[in-house]
Write a protein that holds these residues in place. Structure first.
Motif, PDB file in Angstrom:
ATOM      1  N   GLU A  78       0.823  -1.214   0.000  1.00 34.73           N
ATOM      2  CA  GLU A  78       0.000   0.000   0.000  1.00 34.73           C
ATOM      3  C   GLU A  78       0.857   1.265   0.000  1.00 34.73           C
ATOM      4  O   GLU A  78       0.593   2.210  -0.735  1.00 34.73           O
ATOM      5  CB  GLU A  78      -0.968   0.003   1.188  1.00 34.73           C
ATOM      6  CG  GLU A  78      -2.205  -0.838   0.940  1.00 34.73           C
ATOM      7  CD  GLU A  78      -2.853  -0.585  -0.428  1.00 34.73           C
ATOM      8  OE1 GLU A  78      -3.143   0.583  -0.737  1.00 34.73           O
ATOM      9  OE2 GLU A  78      -3.044  -1.555  -1.185  1.00 34.73           O
ATOM     10  N   ASN A  79       1.902   1.253   0.858  1.00 33.33           N
ATOM     11  CA  ASN A  79       2.757   2.447   0.931  1.00 33.33           C
ATOM     12  C   ASN A  79       3.437   2.742  -0.397  1.00 33.33           C
ATOM     13  O   ASN A  79       3.515   3.885  -0.841  1.00 33.33           O
ATOM     14  CB  ASN A  79       3.829   2.266   2.019  1.00 33.33           C
ATOM     15  CG  ASN A  79       3.235   2.459   3.393  1.00 33.33           C
ATOM     16  OD1 ASN A  79       2.119   2.961   3.519  1.00 33.33           O
ATOM     17  ND2 ASN A  79       3.960   2.045   4.417  1.00 33.33           N
ATOM     18  N   THR A  97       0.974   4.003  -3.003  1.00 34.75           N
ATOM     19  CA  THR A  97       0.606   5.414  -2.785  1.00 34.75           C
ATOM     20  C   THR A  97       1.648   6.337  -3.417  1.00 34.75           C
ATOM     21  O   THR A  97       1.306   7.295  -4.112  1.00 34.75           O
ATOM     22  CB  THR A  97       0.505   5.708  -1.270  1.00 34.75           C
ATOM     23  OG1 THR A  97      -0.414   4.778  -0.708  1.00 34.75           O
ATOM     24  CG2 THR A  97       0.037   7.122  -1.000  1.00 34.75           C
ATOM     25  N   TYR A 105       1.070   8.507  -7.045  1.00 31.51           N
ATOM     26  CA  TYR A 105       1.122   9.973  -7.018  1.00 31.51           C
ATOM     27  C   TYR A 105       2.177  10.504  -7.987  1.00 31.51           C
ATOM     28  O   TYR A 105       1.908  11.377  -8.804  1.00 31.51           O
ATOM     29  CB  TYR A 105       1.425  10.458  -5.601  1.00 31.51           C
ATOM     30  CG  TYR A 105       1.225  11.948  -5.436  1.00 31.51           C
ATOM     31  CD1 TYR A 105      -0.001  12.470  -5.049  1.00 31.51           C
ATOM     32  CD2 TYR A 105       2.258  12.845  -5.704  1.00 31.51           C
ATOM     33  CE1 TYR A 105      -0.195  13.825  -4.927  1.00 31.51           C
ATOM     34  CE2 TYR A 105       2.078  14.205  -5.585  1.00 31.51           C
ATOM     35  CZ  TYR A 105       0.849  14.691  -5.188  1.00 31.51           C
ATOM     36  OH  TYR A 105       0.667  16.048  -5.087  1.00 31.51           O
ATOM     37  N   LYS A 130      -6.361  11.781  -2.351  1.00 37.68           N
ATOM     38  CA  LYS A 130      -4.927  11.649  -2.066  1.00 37.68           C
ATOM     39  C   LYS A 130      -4.088  12.714  -2.762  1.00 37.68           C
ATOM     40  O   LYS A 130      -2.924  12.884  -2.455  1.00 37.68           O
ATOM     41  CB  LYS A 130      -4.418  10.255  -2.431  1.00 37.68           C
ATOM     42  CG  LYS A 130      -4.520   9.892  -3.895  1.00 37.68           C
ATOM     43  CD  LYS A 130      -3.938   8.505  -4.100  1.00 37.68           C
ATOM     44  CE  LYS A 130      -3.980   8.076  -5.547  1.00 37.68           C
ATOM     45  NZ  LYS A 130      -5.292   7.719  -6.027  1.00 37.68           N
TER      46      LYS A 130
END
Lengths: 93, 331
Positions: A72-73, A76, A80, B160
């Motif tokens: 997950e980290n 992310t 991005y 996000k």
């Protein structure tokens, strides 16, 4: 044993390594100055002076549980900023 | 403005080295500069102009024309991205329009340095305090670009990607080039105030090496600009036109403000060049971090492939002519 390949901009190296450390990976190899072509642009070292430089390639050999912990980290960060991550089987010699 | 001004500028060593780099790429020469060197030279140039600017700032103080010029420079770096955004929205989404606008609202330190060399070659005096304007014009344009994204496209962004203002301000004000430039400016300012004899010790490094380092850096910039120019086919005719005509519009705006400020011709040219130039150091990295929806090929290829070479080869003599027209006392 799994092999995780991460390719992303060198600028995000600290974020990615933090995510790996948090997941307590047994170790990793970092290869800086990786060049090539992404979907958006040619990645070269020529833009190094702009801070818009080349990619880093990080390789991790670890068990599936570690991969699950970092998934997950890492996703992310890569979602991005861009970059790729692939998991493959690895057989020790 | 005579033809001579163009020829003298085009035949100056920095521009000739720029051509040398561009031609090496065009002719597919195996000439290359190892990647860390251009980075080192860009840091050197920022350090040297910051340090020298700090010394000059100490001499000139903060009265007229320093403070009004710096305030006007910040104002221009807020205004120009807004104008660019209105134009770019005709063809681009909010993300790309904002990122390109921020690049054009910000400045190019190397264009500024080239303009300083041009003034020196023409024996036109200018003041070192203009470096303060240079340093302070990077960040506001980044913030305006991000505000345009925030208010123009907040609904289109996933949670996000909501703005984290702490990291945005950190990136816009403390990114490497702005940090080094402002830090060197402060060190030059303090050195000049506390122990001016130290300036002499720095002089061989920050003064005598400078012109050669500029030439070397422009040699690399020639290669990079030629590469970017070759990839401009993806950006479209609108953006190609924008990257040539917008600097001219910004230069005209800048020259009006320079006249209003009653700047000397040398300072006026530097002010105009700051308005006309576009960033390829601080802004692209900040935009990539904070507006990943925007395509880097748009704001990198145009600023480096077209606007930068246009400004240093053709723009600077044209802007000098503009300044001579706007400030007729020296025309």
């Amino acid at each position: 044993m799994k092999r995780l390949d991460l390719i992303f901009s060198e600028r995000e190296l600290d974020d990615v390594l933090s995510a790996l450390e948090e997941a307590e990976v047994p170790g990793y190899t970092v290869m800086k100055h990786a060049t090539g072509r992404g979907p958006e642009r040619i990645v070269t070292e020529d833009m190094e002076f702009t801070g818009f430089g080349s990619n880093a390639h990080v390789i991790i050999f670890c068990e599936q549980e570690i991969i699950d912990k970092i998934r997950e980290n890492i996703k992310t960060v890569l979602n991005y900023y861009g970059g790729v991550a692939y998991v493959s089987e690895a057989t020790p010699l | 403005m005579g033809q001579n001004l163009f020829i003298q500028n085009a035949l100056s060593p920095p521009i000739l080295f720029f051509f040398l780099g561009a031609i090496a790429y065009a002719l597919k020469s195996d000439f290359e500069i190892p990647a860390p060197l251009p980075k080192l030279f860009s840091l050197y140039l920022l350090l040297a102009i910051g340090f020298r600017g700090g010394i000059e700032l100490q001499k000139s103080g903060f009265g007229y024309p320093v403070l009004p010029t710096v305030i006007a420079a910040i104002f221009m770096s807020l205004l120009i991205p807004l104008i660019c955004f209105l134009v770019l929205r005709l063809k681009f989404d909010v993300f790309n329009a904002a990122a390109i606008s921020a690049a054009y609202g910000s400045i190019s330190a190397v264009t500024f340095i080239t303009a300083e060399s041009f003034l020196e070659s023409q024996n036109i005096p200018f003041d070192g305090f203009m470096v303060a304007a240079l340093a302070l014009m990077e960040s506001p344009a980044i913030i305006i670009g991000l505000l345009l994204v925030k208010f123009g496209a907040s609904k289109d962004r996933p949670i996000k990607r909501k703005m984290k203002w702490g990291s945005i301000l950190h990136e816009s004000m403390l990114n490497g080039s702005v940090y080094l430039l402002l830090g060197s400016l402060l060190i030059g300012f303090l050195t000049s105030a506390i122990d001016p004899s130290d300036i002499k010790k720095m002089e061989p490094f920050t003064g005598e090496l400078f012109y050669g380092a500029e030439c070397f850096f422009l040699l690399d910039m020639g290669i990079v600009a030629a590469q970017r120019l070759a990839r401009l086919n993806k950006t479209g005719a609108f953006l190609v036109m924008f990257s040539i005509f917008m600097p001219i519009v910004n230069a005209i705006l800048g020259s009006v403000v320079a006249r209003f400020l009653n700047l000397d011709p040398g300072n006026a040219l530097l002010f105009v060049v700051l308005c006309a130039s576009a960033s390829y150091l601080a802004v692209p990295t900040a935009m990539r971090m904070t507006v990943p929806e925007a395509r880097p090929s748009y704001y990198i290829s145009t600023t480096l492939g077209l606007t930068f070479p246009f400004n240093i080869i053709i723009g600077i003599p044209v802007y000098m002519g503009l300044v001579n027209t706007m400030i007729p006392s020296i025309g």
